[in-house]
Design a protein around this motif. Structure first.
Motif, mmCIF file in Angstrom:
data_model
loop_
_atom_site.group_PDB
_atom_site.id
_atom_site.type_symbol
_atom_site.label_atom_id
_atom_site.label_comp_id
_atom_site.label_asym_id
_atom_site.label_seq_id
_atom_site.Cartn_x
_atom_site.Cartn_y
_atom_site.Cartn_z
ATOM 1 N N GLN A 136 3.905 9.036 -8.891
ATOM 2 C CA GLN A 136 3.734 8.681 -10.303
ATOM 3 C C GLN A 136 5.064 8.255 -10.919
ATOM 4 O O GLN A 136 5.123 7.304 -11.702
ATOM 5 C CB GLN A 136 3.184 9.871 -11.100
ATOM 6 C CG GLN A 136 1.733 10.168 -10.902
ATOM 7 C CD GLN A 136 1.352 11.363 -11.754
ATOM 8 O OE1 GLN A 136 1.683 12.494 -11.431
ATOM 9 N NE2 GLN A 136 0.667 11.114 -12.863
ATOM 10 N N THR A 137 6.115 8.979 -10.565
ATOM 11 C CA THR A 137 7.443 8.668 -11.083
ATOM 12 C C THR A 137 7.887 7.289 -10.622
ATOM 13 O O THR A 137 8.389 6.488 -11.405
ATOM 14 C CB THR A 137 8.448 9.746 -10.618
ATOM 15 O OG1 THR A 137 8.040 11.003 -11.156
ATOM 16 C CG2 THR A 137 9.856 9.434 -11.070
ATOM 17 N N ARG A 138 7.704 7.003 -9.350
ATOM 18 C CA ARG A 138 8.059 5.687 -8.809
ATOM 19 C C ARG A 138 7.311 4.590 -9.563
ATOM 20 O O ARG A 138 7.875 3.567 -9.931
ATOM 21 C CB ARG A 138 7.738 5.623 -7.310
ATOM 22 C CG ARG A 138 8.157 4.282 -6.688
ATOM 23 C CD ARG A 138 7.305 3.896 -5.498
ATOM 24 N NE ARG A 138 5.883 3.876 -5.765
ATOM 25 C CZ ARG A 138 5.223 2.909 -6.399
ATOM 26 N NH1 ARG A 138 5.853 1.865 -6.875
ATOM 27 N NH2 ARG A 138 3.918 2.989 -6.579
ATOM 28 N N ALA A 139 6.026 4.818 -9.820
ATOM 29 C CA ALA A 139 5.206 3.815 -10.491
ATOM 30 C C ALA A 139 5.651 3.556 -11.930
ATOM 31 O O ALA A 139 5.414 2.473 -12.465
ATOM 32 C CB ALA A 139 3.740 4.249 -10.468
ATOM 33 N N LEU A 166 14.664 -3.069 -9.686
ATOM 34 C CA LEU A 166 15.159 -3.280 -8.326
ATOM 35 C C LEU A 166 14.124 -3.923 -7.420
ATOM 36 O O LEU A 166 14.475 -4.705 -6.534
ATOM 37 C CB LEU A 166 15.627 -1.954 -7.706
ATOM 38 C CG LEU A 166 16.932 -1.395 -8.242
ATOM 39 C CD1 LEU A 166 17.194 -0.009 -7.665
ATOM 40 C CD2 LEU A 166 18.089 -2.326 -7.923
ATOM 41 N N THR A 167 12.856 -3.613 -7.613
ATOM 42 C CA THR A 167 11.829 -4.127 -6.707
ATOM 43 C C THR A 167 11.141 -5.390 -7.215
ATOM 44 O O THR A 167 10.609 -6.154 -6.426
ATOM 45 C CB THR A 167 10.764 -3.052 -6.406
ATOM 46 O OG1 THR A 167 10.161 -2.626 -7.625
ATOM 47 C CG2 THR A 167 11.389 -1.869 -5.679
ATOM 48 N N ASN A 168 11.152 -5.627 -8.524
ATOM 49 C CA ASN A 168 10.484 -6.803 -9.082
ATOM 50 C C ASN A 168 11.442 -7.807 -9.702
ATOM 51 O O ASN A 168 11.032 -8.898 -10.065
ATOM 52 C CB ASN A 168 9.461 -6.374 -10.149
ATOM 53 C CG ASN A 168 8.336 -5.588 -9.540
ATOM 54 O OD1 ASN A 168 7.785 -5.978 -8.521
ATOM 55 N ND2 ASN A 168 7.997 -4.473 -10.143
#
Length: 188
Positions: A164-167, A175-177
């Motif tokens: 949930q935290t990652r999301a 960093l990922t998008n």
């Protein structure tokens, strides 16, 4: 049995839930602008001041003094080691963002944490950074985060909190998008 939220894990859960309710009622309150002012010191050494920001519909002035952050490169990369490298600050940013989110979500879910440690590793190939290869990217090729968590919940519940935290993590998202970065130059 009381369902009144309580502060947990150092998170003022009632205040957090009041903030969520206020934003639901007035979505403009969700707009924040954080700022940093960086100044070159010498060589690869620079210093960033972080103080005020705009949020919750107003300019925040609660920080009497700015946070000062030095960045530099180690001697092997022609610096003097006066601070972490800018790339290392990214590792700090992802670790601290995920940790803050984890503590907050645990509090909202009534989970008491007794230990949260994360180790973050990032791999960079200088062939890209130094312009020696068009086949190698300039930044991290991979970043790995390893958590060790203890709390009063089952292991699968703690793993679910991390997911949930990652999301919801703003730093993970950037960093990922990616995000557009506009650069303007003024000369004097």
């Amino acid at each position: 049995m009381s369902t009144t939220p309580v502060a947990r894990n150092g998170v003022d859960t009632p205040a957090l839930l009041a903030t969520v309710d206020a934003i639901k009622g007035t979505p403009e309150l969700a707009k924040f602008q954080f700022r940093a002012v960086n100044q070159w010191v010498s060589g690869t050494h620079s210093r960033t001041a972080i103080q005020g920001f705009y949020g919750a519909g107003q300019e925040d002035t609660s920080r009497a003094e700015p946070f000062l952050l030095d960045a530099d490169h180690p001697p092997v990369l022609v610096g003097d080691g006066n601070g972490p490298t800018p790339a290392e600050y990214l590792l700090h940013a992802i670790a601290s963002c995920l940790t803050a989110g984890l503590a907050t979500l645990a509090s909202i879910n009534g989970i008491s944490l007794t230990r949260v440690t994360s180790t973050v590793e990032g791999d960079i190939d200088l062939l890209g950074l130094l312009g020696l290869s068009d086949q190698v990217r300039n930044g991290y090729q991979a970043i790995r985060v390893q958590f060790v968590i203890e709390g009063d919940a089952a292991p699968e519940e703690l793993r679910a909190l991390v997911e949930q935290t990652r999301a919801r993590s703003s730093v993970y998202d950037v960093l990922t998008n990616g995000v557009s970065v506009d650069i303007d130059v003024s000369t004097v």
